[in-house]
Every structure is written in structure tokens, then in C-alpha cells.
Design an enzyme around this catalytic site. Structure first.
Site, PDB file in Angstrom:
ATOM      1  CG  MET A   1       9.573  23.796  -0.741  1.00 48.31           C
ATOM      2  SD  MET A   1       8.541  24.998  -1.781  1.00 48.31           S
ATOM      3  CE  MET A   1       7.288  25.479  -0.647  1.00 48.31           C
TER       4      MET A   1
ATOM      5  CE1 TYR B   1      12.536  31.709   4.425  1.00 54.80           C
ATOM      6  CE2 TYR B   1      12.562  29.340   4.188  1.00 54.80           C
ATOM      7  CZ  TYR B   1      12.476  30.571   3.452  1.00 54.80           C
ATOM      8  OH  TYR B   1      12.082  30.711   2.435  1.00 54.80           O
TER       9      TYR B   1
ATOM     10  CE  LYS C   1      -0.408  -0.407   5.220  1.00 53.12           C
ATOM     11  NZ  LYS C   1      -1.226  -0.681   6.140  1.00 53.12           N
TER      12      LYS C   1
ATOM     13  NE  ARG D   1      -6.307   0.084  11.713  1.00 55.50           N
ATOM     14  CZ  ARG D   1      -5.221  -0.052  10.961  1.00 55.50           C
ATOM     15  NH1 ARG D   1      -4.426   0.828  11.269  1.00 55.50           N
ATOM     16  NH2 ARG D   1      -4.779  -1.037  10.456  1.00 55.50           N
TER      17      ARG D   1
HETATM   18  C1  LIG Z   1      -0.245  -1.490   6.766  1.00 51.70           C
HETATM   19  C2  LIG Z   1      -0.710  -2.924   7.320  1.00 51.70           C
HETATM   20  C3  LIG Z   1      -0.070  -4.225   7.473  1.00 51.70           C
HETATM   21  C4  LIG Z   1       1.235  -4.048   7.247  1.00 51.70           C
HETATM   22  O1  LIG Z   1       1.890  -3.455   8.502  1.00 51.70           O
HETATM   23  P1  LIG Z   1       3.301  -3.267   8.757  1.00 51.70           P
HETATM   24  O2  LIG Z   1       3.539  -2.896  10.015  1.00 51.70           O
HETATM   25  O3  LIG Z   1       3.992  -2.407   7.668  1.00 51.70           O
HETATM   26  O4  LIG Z   1       4.046  -4.798   8.565  1.00 51.70           O
HETATM   27  C5  LIG Z   1      -0.751  -5.433   7.579  1.00 51.70           C
HETATM   28  N1  LIG Z   1      -2.218  -5.332   7.884  1.00 51.70           N
HETATM   29  C6  LIG Z   1      -2.838  -4.329   7.927  1.00 51.70           C
HETATM   30  C7  LIG Z   1      -4.254  -4.545   7.840  1.00 51.70           C
HETATM   31  C8  LIG Z   1      -2.336  -2.995   7.562  1.00 51.70           C
HETATM   32  O5  LIG Z   1      -2.965  -1.961   7.391  1.00 51.70           O
END
Ligand SMILES: *Cc1c(COP(=O)(O)O)cnc(C)c1O
Length: 345
Positions: free
Chosen positions: A279, A231, A11, A109
Site C-alpha cells: 500500500m 507480501y 477531464k 459509446r
Molecule cells: C477523453 C476524450 C478526449 C481526449 O482523448 P485523448 O486520447 O486523451 O487525447 C477527446 N474526446 C473525447 C470525447 C474524450 O472522451
């Protein structure tokens, strides 16, 4: 993780590293199962991944079920309404993809609640037409090995496995894998650890570093004690110092919270970041570096063997995940190794 299988979480563009390059490399290494966050990531991934199971963690938005079928994406179903909507689609479609059922065992969640699972156990007909290929849950405290929630979630997941004995069982992400085989189920789901982020905070990182970030020095200048940098003039030299300016800033995901806290390396010499990250530019105190190694064009290591991603994250007051997923689009990216075998033909 053997005898369990190992999926890859790709992802957020493979944690900022480029899913178009990372996923085929993982597939060439034998990975068969991939997880992404949302449908758009799934569609993009399918375009350069002919084979392999792709699970979409956010599930199927209503009305998008046909897109899942078209691109051979598998939704994670996260609630009873999700399940009912998918079941209605699956009963009307010729070949609906298989799904993952995501149960909430304590993360609170996303996923079917214990109440929803109890309702489902009493009304298994709701699953008619739905191919449950995978059951999954997610650990809230896997990076805290002694946290009691780990065992609670593991036990709740074991109960779920008894309801779906033929589905793949997936509980552990990166840190969960290191809680031991009891957490592995039949399919592990690491993301971060694949990319070199430590899955075991407080312990030596068992993973190989795979990301290096380097910047070139644009300018070198000397300042006198009492003179300020950047800055807001937030840094003031206490003595004469030699500064180097590199062309990387917060627009490149080099976080502004590294201001006056970050570090860069020239060879093995550590340089404090001075002043604010702006930046497009960041300044380091290179006073300890011999002249010949701190010239315009010399390389500064921002992430690498001397300063791994977790150390950069510690400087910034965040976690390695946020450092990688913020890596900007202006970098010239070089990929080493991992070429799919087909590319050699
Ligand atoms: C992002 C995610 C993972 C991977 O988690 P890592 O800590 O990066 O290995 C696995 N399962 C779910 C449901 C996630 O949201």
C-alpha cells in the site's frame, strides 16, 4: 494543428495532474476551449477559468440545465432526448449556453446514432432555440493508423459537417491529430498528448515529457540468495542483493500490477522492482547502484526521462492514461512554469 484551433481536454482533474494548475497554464498559453467529463468538473473548472468555452462531454442531466447556464457550461448533447430536453430549456431560458452535438460515427459509446441524425435532418425544428456551436465525434481506432474504421468515421463526420456548416467541427483527440489534416476539422481535442503520453504507439513519442515522479529511499538492506521479499514472498533472491525501499505504493496509484515487473532508476541505472507493491511501500534491487547513490534519502525516479509514463504503463500492462489518472493525493506536487501572466502582477 493550425489552421484548426486546439482545445484541451482536462477531464479527470487534467488526467490526474491538477486541473486547477493545468487549465490556467493552458489558458495563459492561448487555449480558449476546454472539455471536461461531467458537470461537477465543469463547475470546478469555471471557478478558476474566468474566460473560455467549457464543454461537458456527459451532457446535461435533466434538471441541471440551470446550473449549466449559471456556470456558463456547454453540454455535449448525446441523443435526441438530450436535444429535446435542452431545446425545451433553451426556449424558456433568457440566455441558454451554446451546445456541442455529439454524433456517434463508429465508437458506439456515446452520441447521436445515425438513425437519430437522419430523424433530425427531417425535423430540423427540433433544433429551434438551440445554438449548435460545435459538432463532434470520437474516433475508436485513431492509435491504429491503418484501421479502416478511421476513414469510415472521417467520411461520416464530413457528412455531418455539411448539415452544420457554421458550427466548429471537432473529430480528433490526441492520436487522431497524427492521422493528418483530413482529421483535424476546425477544432482538435487532445488530452493525453498534452501530458506527454505518446499519441503514436509503436513510434518514437513526439511529445515532451511533462511529468516526473520521484521517491526517496527510506531504507537500504542486504539480503542473501534464497531470501524472499515482501507480501507472499513472491520474489526470491538468487544471490546476495542490495535492496532499497521507497515510500510509494498502490495507495498512491503506483499500480499493484507493477509487482515484480516495474522499474525504478537511480541516476541512469535501471533497478528491477522486486516483490509485491504494497500500500505504501515498494522495493527495488539496487545491487547495480554504487553505495553512495543508494542511501536513505537518495532519490529514485519512478516516472521521468529514463522511464517515461508509457514505459511505466508497459511494465504494468496498461496505458499511460491509467498511470496518470491514478496518481495519488499523497504526493508533494511541484509545478514548474506555466504561471498565468496575472500572477506576476
Ligand atoms: C477523453 C476524450 C478526449 C481526449 O482523448 P485523448 O486520447 O486523451 O487525447 C477527446 N474526446 C473525447 C470525447 C474524450 O472522451
Amino acid at each position: 494543428v493550425a489552421p484548426a484551433a486546439c482545445a484541451a481536454v482536462v477531464k479527470a482533474d487534467a488526467y490526474g495532474l491538477g486541473a486547477d494548475r493545468v487549465a490556467p497554464a493552458l489558458a495563459a498559453a492561448g487555449c480558449r476551449t476546454f472539455f471536461v467529463a461531467c458537470i461537477d468538473e465543469g463547475i470546478a473548472l469555471r471557478a478558476f477559468l474566468e474566460d473560455g468555452d467549457i464543454y461537458v462531454l456527459a451532457g446535461a442531466p435533466r434538471g441541471a440545465e440551470g446550473e449549466f447556464a449559471r456556470h456558463r457550461l456547454r453540454p455535449a448533447l448525446n441523443s435526441l432526448p438530450d436535444l429535446d430536453a435542452w431545446a425545451a430549456f433553451a426556449r424558456s431560458a433568457a440566455a441558454a449556453p451554446a451546445v456541442a452535438l455529439h454524433a456517434d460515427t463508429g465508437m458506439r459509446r456515446l452520441g447521436l446514432t445515425p438513425e437519430e441524425l437522419a430523424l433530425l435532418a427531417e425535423a430540423p425544428d427540433r433544433l429551434a432555440g438551440v445554438k449548435v456551436a460545435c459538432i463532434m465525434s470520437h474516433l475508436a481506432c485513431a492509435d491504429l493508423p491503418d484501421h479502416p474504421l478511421n476513414e469510415t468515421q472521417c467520411a461520416a463526420f464530413a457528412d455531418l459537417r455539411r448539415l452544420f456548416p457554421n458550427a466548429r467541427a471537432s473529430l480528433a483527440a490526441s492520436s487522431g491529430i497524427f492521422l493528418g489534416p483530413a482529421y483535424h476539422g476546425t477544432l482538435c481535442r487532445p488530452g493525453a498528448a498534452l501530458y506527454g503520453i505518446s499519441p503514436v504507439p509503436e513510434q518514437p513519442n513526439p511529445m515532451t515529457q511533462v511529468v516526473e515522479l520521484k521517491a526517496r529511499i527510506l531504507q537500504v538492506r542486504a539480503i542473501d540468495g534464497g531470501e524472499s521479499v515482501g507480501y507472499g514472498a513472491t520474489y526470491r533472491a538468487s544471490r546476495r542483493e542490495r535492496l532499497v525501499t521507497v515510500g510509494v505504493g498502490y495507495a498512491d496509484g503506483y499500480l499493484r500490477s507493477l509487482s515484480n515487473r516495474g522499474h525504478g532508476y537511480i541516476r541512469d541505472i535501471r533497478m528491477p522492482l522486486v516483490g509485491r507493491v504494497s500500500m505504501d511501500l515498494t522495493v527495488f534491487d539496487a545491487s547495480a547502484v554504487p553505495d553512495e547513490h543508494a542511501r536513505p534519502g537518495s532519490i529514485v525516479e519512478l516516472i521521468g526521462p529514463h522511464h517515461p509514463v508509457d514505459a511505466v504503463a508497459a511494465d504494468a500492462g496498461t496505458i499511460g492514461y491509467e498511470i496518470l489518472t491514478n496518481l495519488g493525493r499523497r504526493y508533494h506536487r511541484l509545478y514548474r512554469g506555466g504561471e498565468p501572466a496575472a500572477a506576476e502582477a
